[in-house]
Design a protein around this motif. Structure first.
Motif, PDB file in Angstrom:
ATOM      1  N   SER A   5      19.696  26.573  80.665  1.00 37.46           N
ATOM      2  CA  SER A   5      20.463  27.010  81.917  1.00 37.46           C
ATOM      3  C   SER A   5      20.718  25.748  82.717  1.00 37.46           C
ATOM      4  O   SER A   5      19.956  24.851  82.733  1.00 37.46           O
ATOM      5  CB  SER A   5      19.686  28.047  82.770  1.00 37.46           C
ATOM      6  N   ALA A  24      22.130  20.719  77.731  1.00 37.61           N
ATOM      7  CA  ALA A  24      22.014  21.762  78.411  1.00 37.61           C
ATOM      8  C   ALA A  24      23.262  22.777  78.112  1.00 37.61           C
ATOM      9  O   ALA A  24      24.330  22.718  78.202  1.00 37.61           O
ATOM     10  CB  ALA A  24      22.526  21.490  80.135  1.00 37.61           C
ATOM     11  N   ASP A  57      20.713  28.835  71.954  1.00 41.71           N
ATOM     12  CA  ASP A  57      19.396  28.209  71.092  1.00 41.71           C
ATOM     13  C   ASP A  57      19.880  27.281  70.052  1.00 41.71           C
ATOM     14  O   ASP A  57      19.274  26.294  69.953  1.00 41.71           O
ATOM     15  CB  ASP A  57      18.442  29.358  70.933  1.00 41.71           C
ATOM     16  N   SER A  88      15.608  16.234  75.144  1.00 41.38           N
ATOM     17  CA  SER A  88      15.042  17.563  75.892  1.00 41.38           C
ATOM     18  C   SER A  88      16.108  18.554  75.915  1.00 41.38           C
ATOM     19  O   SER A  88      17.451  18.309  75.504  1.00 41.38           O
ATOM     20  CB  SER A  88      14.595  17.241  77.035  1.00 41.38           C
ATOM     21  N   GLU A  89      15.669  19.758  76.142  1.00 44.92           N
ATOM     22  CA  GLU A  89      16.626  20.968  75.936  1.00 44.92           C
ATOM     23  C   GLU A  89      16.679  21.653  77.495  1.00 44.92           C
ATOM     24  O   GLU A  89      15.583  21.793  78.067  1.00 44.92           O
ATOM     25  CB  GLU A  89      16.480  22.042  75.131  1.00 44.92           C
ATOM     26  N   ALA A  90      17.721  22.260  77.812  1.00 46.39           N
ATOM     27  CA  ALA A  90      17.579  23.175  78.937  1.00 46.39           C
ATOM     28  C   ALA A  90      18.578  24.322  78.760  1.00 46.39           C
ATOM     29  O   ALA A  90      19.735  23.930  78.226  1.00 46.39           O
ATOM     30  CB  ALA A  90      18.065  22.569  80.127  1.00 46.39           C
ATOM     31  N   THR A 139      19.921  25.503  85.922  1.00 45.07           N
ATOM     32  CA  THR A 139      18.904  25.542  87.068  1.00 45.07           C
ATOM     33  C   THR A 139      17.722  24.700  86.188  1.00 45.07           C
ATOM     34  O   THR A 139      17.143  23.924  86.745  1.00 45.07           O
ATOM     35  CB  THR A 139      18.388  26.884  87.459  1.00 45.07           C
ATOM     36  N   GLU A 140      17.486  25.146  85.091  1.00 48.87           N
ATOM     37  CA  GLU A 140      16.436  24.319  84.113  1.00 48.87           C
ATOM     38  C   GLU A 140      16.702  22.994  84.056  1.00 48.87           C
ATOM     39  O   GLU A 140      15.950  22.009  84.236  1.00 48.87           O
ATOM     40  CB  GLU A 140      16.070  25.054  82.708  1.00 48.87           C
ATOM     41  N   ALA A 141      17.970  23.052  83.740  1.00 43.80           N
ATOM     42  CA  ALA A 141      18.432  21.315  83.612  1.00 43.80           C
ATOM     43  C   ALA A 141      18.315  20.346  84.709  1.00 43.80           C
ATOM     44  O   ALA A 141      17.975  19.418  84.595  1.00 43.80           O
ATOM     45  CB  ALA A 141      20.045  21.267  83.196  1.00 43.80           C
ATOM     46  N   HIS A 173      15.962  21.094  87.394  1.00 45.53           N
ATOM     47  CA  HIS A 173      14.848  20.726  87.516  1.00 45.53           C
ATOM     48  C   HIS A 173      14.309  19.671  86.521  1.00 45.53           C
ATOM     49  O   HIS A 173      13.407  18.869  87.046  1.00 45.53           O
ATOM     50  CB  HIS A 173      13.751  22.148  87.237  1.00 45.53           C
ATOM     51  N   ARG A 174      14.725  19.819  85.239  1.00 47.20           N
ATOM     52  CA  ARG A 174      14.129  18.519  84.524  1.00 47.20           C
ATOM     53  C   ARG A 174      14.721  17.317  84.738  1.00 47.20           C
ATOM     54  O   ARG A 174      14.117  16.300  84.586  1.00 47.20           O
ATOM     55  CB  ARG A 174      14.649  19.054  82.979  1.00 47.20           C
TER      56      ARG A 174
END
Length: 120
Positions: free
Chosen positions: A33, A7, A11, A29-31, A35-37, A39-40
């Motif tokens: 932000s 996270a 990039d 896997s990548e995030a 928030t994205e992290a 959710h994942r």
């Protein structure tokens, strides 16, 4: 195979880390932000999480993750640019297990994670 998430808002950092850690037999896997992290993680909890201390919401991500089912089992690395004791203590209090210094390279990541890739 251990699941690992990076996270980080950069990039370049995510791509370099993913390439090196994939070679060490992690499913990465990548995030981009916090928030994205989150959710994942809610969809599929990683075994290991690398969180950039400079990312907005990093501390909240760690504390929220620790409250999720299986969130206490995740090994969290708080990634700091320098050995800033105050920032490191904030990460530790939030629930980070360990720290990584940025910028990291193949040698740093290999030393930190080579022994963990097989420990599934």
């Amino acid at each position: 195979m251990q699941r690992l998430m990076i996270a980080d808002g950069s990039d370049v950092v995510r791509k370099v880390g993913k390439r090196i850690l994939t070679e060490l037999n992690f499913m990465v896997s990548e995030a981009g932000s916090a928030t994205e992290a989150l959710h994942r993680c809610e969809a599929e909890m990683p075994n290991i999480l690398i969180v950039d201390a400079g990312m907005e919401g990093a501390i909240e991500l760690i504390t929220t993750l620790r409250g999720l089912p299986n969130g206490k089992d995740v090994r969290i690395y708080y990634c700091v640019v320098e050995a800033d004791l105050k920032k490191m203590m904030m990460g530790k209090r939030a629930g980070a297990n360990d720290f990584l210094l940025k910028p990291f390279d193949r040698k740093i990541l290999t030393q930190a994670f080579a022994g963990l890739s097989a420990a599934a």
